[in-house]
Design a protein around this motif. Structure first.
Motif, PDB file in Angstrom:
ATOM      1  N   UNK B 374     -31.692   6.105  -5.605  1.00  0.00           N
ATOM      2  CA  UNK B 374     -32.719   5.477  -6.436  1.00  0.00           C
ATOM      3  C   UNK B 374     -33.468   6.502  -7.288  1.00  0.00           C
ATOM      4  N   UNK B 375     -33.166   7.788  -7.052  1.00  0.00           N
ATOM      5  CA  UNK B 375     -33.786   8.841  -7.847  1.00  0.00           C
ATOM      6  C   UNK B 375     -35.256   9.057  -7.527  1.00  0.00           C
ATOM      7  N   UNK B 376     -35.624   8.820  -6.270  1.00  0.00           N
ATOM      8  CA  UNK B 376     -37.014   9.032  -5.872  1.00  0.00           C
ATOM      9  C   UNK B 376     -37.036   9.854  -4.577  1.00  0.00           C
ATOM     10  N   UNK B 377     -38.210  10.425  -4.274  1.00  0.00           N
ATOM     11  CA  UNK B 377     -38.317  11.218  -3.039  1.00  0.00           C
ATOM     12  C   UNK B 377     -38.776  10.350  -1.880  1.00  0.00           C
ATOM     13  N   UNK B 378     -39.426   9.263  -2.214  1.00  0.00           N
ATOM     14  CA  UNK B 378     -39.909   8.391  -1.149  1.00  0.00           C
ATOM     15  C   UNK B 378     -40.704   7.250  -1.733  1.00  0.00           C
ATOM     16  N   UNK B 379     -41.144   6.355  -0.876  1.00  0.00           N
ATOM     17  CA  UNK B 379     -41.948   5.218  -1.328  1.00  0.00           C
ATOM     18  C   UNK B 379     -43.147   5.058  -0.397  1.00  0.00           C
ATOM     19  N   UNK B 380     -44.045   4.188  -0.809  1.00  0.00           N
ATOM     20  CA  UNK B 380     -45.082   3.697   0.096  1.00  0.00           C
ATOM     21  C   UNK B 380     -44.601   2.327   0.547  1.00  0.00           C
ATOM     22  N   UNK B 381     -44.659   2.082   1.843  1.00  0.00           N
ATOM     23  CA  UNK B 381     -44.110   0.821   2.356  1.00  0.00           C
ATOM     24  C   UNK B 381     -45.150   0.078   3.180  1.00  0.00           C
ATOM     25  N   UNK B 382     -45.427  -1.145   2.780  1.00  0.00           N
ATOM     26  CA  UNK B 382     -46.257  -2.025   3.602  1.00  0.00           C
ATOM     27  C   UNK B 382     -45.312  -3.074   4.176  1.00  0.00           C
ATOM     28  N   UNK B 383     -45.346  -3.263   5.483  1.00  0.00           N
ATOM     29  CA  UNK B 383     -44.454  -4.247   6.096  1.00  0.00           C
ATOM     30  C   UNK B 383     -45.291  -5.168   6.971  1.00  0.00           C
ATOM     31  N   UNK B 384     -44.975  -6.444   6.909  1.00  0.00           N
ATOM     32  CA  UNK B 384     -45.866  -7.458   7.471  1.00  0.00           C
ATOM     33  C   UNK B 384     -45.288  -8.117   8.716  1.00  0.00           C
ATOM     34  N   UNK B 385     -46.195  -8.432   9.628  1.00  0.00           N
ATOM     35  CA  UNK B 385     -45.810  -9.139  10.849  1.00  0.00           C
ATOM     36  C   UNK B 385     -46.648 -10.405  10.961  1.00  0.00           C
TER      37      UNK B 385
END
Lengths: 139, 408
Positions: B374-385
């Motif tokens: 994806x050409x990125x170093x990382x993401x911010x991830x919000x994951x829901x329960x």
């Protein structure tokens, strides 16, 4: 300025801030003001990889003194890196290898040093001390 | 349940949600890493240690029988949870990673040979890459990788082209931990079976969100971790079809997995015990049953429906943050929202959110090859329960605006 004096000065600076926001705004400012490491020093050899952000550390001897230049791709880490450089750069290898570092804890930023894998800061500090030991041995 | 989602009452089941972080109420959006545990799971854990802690299967005393019964109850409960035909097809492991390693080390070492091919995908977690690389290195097999499009969906045409008589194993993630993509696993399995390949699904992320039916899928192996389904850490399962598990050699030796030991020769126990050497993680296995009960009482369909509402709300809401780009825009997604914001490093975002009591995950999510694609170093991830709320998502948006202001 000794390593102790530099730490005490930082502690005093941070006493002005009574909430996290102003504290981090200050760190972000430090990060912004910190001169970037020249591209030629952003080498594989100088990189300290964390899980999250990258830190580069360049070390060289200037006469008797061990000096550091560093950088990070994350601005808060950059601010924290600038503090470590301010405290440790420009002292003898002996002083750096044996320095008692207490300012991060006193400022309440020690969690950033504890996150070994995530930000590379703890590894950078270890690397700075390793340079101290190495140059001490080389003398 | 007529009044679902009664989130206020669900939240009361999770004591940790009352935690206050630096003066702020915890907002926990790191559910894709691990979910929090309801009170009944915590009670089951302490209840086991307080009332019937004993080593299982061998003891002729009351505690040992009770512990053995509870341990095996979970196996049957797990069987029902994934709709496996037989309870001995459920092997207890330390988690998804351990389950994948079991298949690679046991099935892989016995049945694969030089030149055979293993297919994985670009969006795999390191846990579904490295065990196969180790096998390939040892046996001279070839690892092939299904590419993805920019939305984060598998290119199924490319997958079909890769399949051949050489394909022996297809091991793909059911739902991506980094992107949320739900893969077309039924189709993947059917196509693999046509060329005689076996399929393993990494269900670590899917298992808390999606209804699982290993028989309907006709999947050969399914790996999952209980700590992502409101259960304890340190345990998971490997489901495998009986004829495959029977043909596989044990790969760890020790107690429990043997029938008879002499210095000349050891004969192995039958399924599932031949893969469960040593004293297992009894307490966590026992407590896991209560996590599954909890999920089924709420109803997986209800949970999925509510989580997709949260995801939709959050997806729409983050779009108002200038410079934000959602990473992973597949049509079918579990409740994982990954994004990057132009000019801001994900670690800086996480630090600012953390100071507001909001827990997200940042970085490469153990999917480095996916990040490079994806050409990125990382993401911010919000994951829901299931215990998350719209109000919490509003806090996240507020937190992101603050991060933008401070870091911009």
């Amino acid at each position: 300025m000794t390593i102790k004096e530099a730490q005490d000065e930082l502690i005093e600076d941070f006493e002005l801030f009574d909430d996290w926001e102003s504290k981090y705004e200050y760190i972000i400012d430090l990060g912004k003001q910190f001169p970037p490491l020249e591209e030629q020093f952003k080498t594989e050899e100088n990189i300290i990889k964390g899980c999250q952000s990258r830190v580069w550390l360049n070390a060289y001897m200037d006469g008797e003194l061990l000096k550091f230049e560093a950088d990070s791709d994350a601005i808060i880490v950059r601010g924290l890196v600038s503090m470590l450089v301010k405290v440790l750069s420009g002292h003898t290898p002996e002083e750096i290898a044996s320095a008692d570092l207490y300012f991060m804890e006193r400022i309440g930023l020690h969690q950033h040093l504890a996150q070994t894998r995530s930000n590379g800061l703890a590894s950078m500090l270890k690397q700075m001390r390793t340079y101290g030991i190495a140059y001490q041995a080389a003398e | 349940m007529t009044n679902f989602p009664d989130i206020a009452s669900i939240r009361k089941d999770f004591p940790i949600l009352n935690e206050v972080i630096g003066g702020k109420q915890l907002v926990y959006f790191d559910n894709a890493a691990t979910t929090q545990k309801p009170r009944i799971v915590l009670d089951a854990l302490s209840g086991y240690y307080e009332h019937y802690n004993a080593n299982i299967h061998r003891g002729i005393h009351h505690l040992a029988e009770k512990a053995t019964g509870a341990f095996e109850d979970t196996r049957r409960r797990m069987q029902k949870f994934i709709n496996a035909p037989l309870s001995e097809e459920v092997i207890f492991t330390y988690g998804t990673t351990d389950s994948i390693n079991l298949v690679a080390q046991s099935y892989g070492r016995k049945f694969l040979k030089e030149g055979d091919e293993i297919i994985i995908s670009t969006m795999e977690h390191h846990s579904n890459i490295v065990p196969w690389q180790m096998l390939c290195e040892e046996k001279g097999c070839v690892l092939r990788v299904i590419p993805i499009n920019d939305e984060g969906e598998l290119l199924m045409d490319e997958y079909e082209k890769m399949l051949s008589g050489k394909t022996k194993i297809v091991s793909v993630v059911h739902a991506s931990n980094a992107l949320g993509t739900i893969n077309p696993v039924s189709d993947i399995i059917k196509k693999a079976h046509k060329v005689g390949a076996k399929v393993l699904l990494d269900g670590a992320q899917a298992s808390s969100h999606l209804f699982l039916d290993v028989q309907a899928l006709d999947v050969d192996f399914y790996a999952l971790s209980l700590h992502k389904i409101y259960g304890p850490t340190g345990m998971g399962i490997l489901y495998g079809k009986k004829e495959l598990l029977d043909a596989m050699p044990p790969y760890r030796g020790g107690g429990e997995m043997i029938k008879e030991v002499t210095f000349e020769k050891t004969t192995y126990n039958e399924l599932p015990y031949k893969f469960e050497a040593g004293t297992p993680n009894i307490a966590d296995v026992v407590a896991a049953k209560y996590a599954l009960d909890y999920v089924d009482t709420l109803g997986k369909d209800n949970i999925a429906k509510y989580e997709s509402e949260l995801l939709k709300y959050a997806t729409d809401a983050v779009r108002e943050i200038p410079g934000l780009k959602i990473i992973g825009q597949a049509k079918d997604k579990v409740s994982v929202l990954s994004f990057v914001i132009e000019g801001m490093h994900h670690q800086d975002i996480a630090v600012i959110l953390d100071n507001q009591g909001i827990a997200v995950r940042t970085g490469h999510h153990c999917t480095q090859p996916l990040m490079s694609r994806l050409g990125i170093l990382g993401t911010t991830r919000a994951s829901f329960a299931v215990y998350n709320t719209i109000e919490e998502i509003d806090s996240l948006i507020k937190g992101l605006h603050k991060a933008k202001k401070m870091l911009g």
